[in-house]
Scaffold this active site. Sequence first.
Site, PDB file in Angstrom:
ATOM      1  N   GLU A 161      76.949  28.658 -85.534  1.00 32.16           N
ATOM      2  CA  GLU A 161      76.007  29.243 -84.587  1.00 32.16           C
ATOM      3  C   GLU A 161      74.913  29.991 -85.329  1.00 32.16           C
ATOM      4  OE1 GLU A 161      77.851  30.867 -81.091  1.00 32.16           O
ATOM      5  OE2 GLU A 161      76.439  32.559 -81.044  1.00 32.16           O
ATOM      6  N   ASP A 221      71.834  32.645 -84.205  1.00 33.78           N
ATOM      7  CA  ASP A 221      71.464  33.418 -83.029  1.00 33.78           C
ATOM      8  C   ASP A 221      70.155  34.180 -83.159  1.00 33.78           C
ATOM      9  OD1 ASP A 221      73.864  32.808 -81.728  1.00 33.78           O
ATOM     10  OD2 ASP A 221      74.886  34.560 -82.551  1.00 33.78           O
ATOM     11  N   GLU A 224      69.218  37.148 -80.534  1.00 38.77           N
ATOM     12  CA  GLU A 224      69.727  37.853 -79.366  1.00 38.77           C
ATOM     13  C   GLU A 224      68.940  39.144 -79.165  1.00 38.77           C
ATOM     14  OE1 GLU A 224      74.439  36.890 -79.276  1.00 38.77           O
ATOM     15  OE2 GLU A 224      73.758  38.063 -80.987  1.00 38.77           O
TER      16      GLU A 224
END
Length: 297
Positions: free
Chosen positions: A116, A118, A120
């Site tokens: 993953e 990210d 955010e």
Amino acid sequence: MGFIIFFSLVFILIGPSLTNAGSWPPSPGFYPSSKFRSMSFNQGFRNLWGPSHQTVNRDALAIWLDRTSGSGFKSVKPFRSGYFGASIKLQPGYTAGVITAFYLSNNEAHPGFHDEVDIEFLGTTFGKPYTLQTNVYIRGSGDGKIIGREMKFHLWFDPTKNFHHYAILWSPHEIIFLVDDVPIRRYPRKSDATFPLRPMWLYGSIWDASSWATDNGRYKADYRYQPFVGRFTNFKATGCSAYSSLRCHPVTASPGRSGGLSRRQRMAMKWVHSHYMVYNYCRDNKRDHSLTPECWK
């Protein structure tokens, strides 16, 4: 003397990022977002969950969180490298506990052992800036025993006032995170064990992460302020899909085809680190860095 003492107290109370408000990074000299064609939401994405909490108006997408649900979307195809961006506008006011995310993942293909990458946005309280968190998980380091690679930033603008472009450049050699074409982080491939190499899909979502998102969970989502809305437009997803020929050439975020960053891009990134970085996992002495060899000098 009294003025100096007053300013010092303000700096301590509100932090460097707010006292730097209005201070902008130097030009990176290259603007990768202008090199890749935009697409509408319906051209490249589908709803993943919370369909009643998602609307598309022309080329703009709104997703929201309330007491009943959040929402998420996913690209229609996986990629093995590429440039992935969107212009995003965040909710103003009290948003503690709420995460608005734009990220790459293969969690559905490799549950319990996924990769993953990210971007955010960690919700905040009245008068405090949003925190943009970047993170990289490799082969299950986001499952079970978490080994995060977080770098967190405040921004040199108010992300609730206008749309700004956020992007991830993922190549076989590096991952570069960009804000309005300014590189804020470069994560190089130091080894196969610490770099995502399997195909990933592009996702976006808004959800309740009250247990950790704001001040380590001190401030929770308060649904008196619902709905919490994230707005997305100007989607870009260009590169080598999982179905492309092996001869597909990875895209870059710099003027040269060989990747990396130019001198001006490195200078702009260094400026961001000096003025707006608020956390770097490699500098956290409480972390076990035997698990993050990319931090070793």
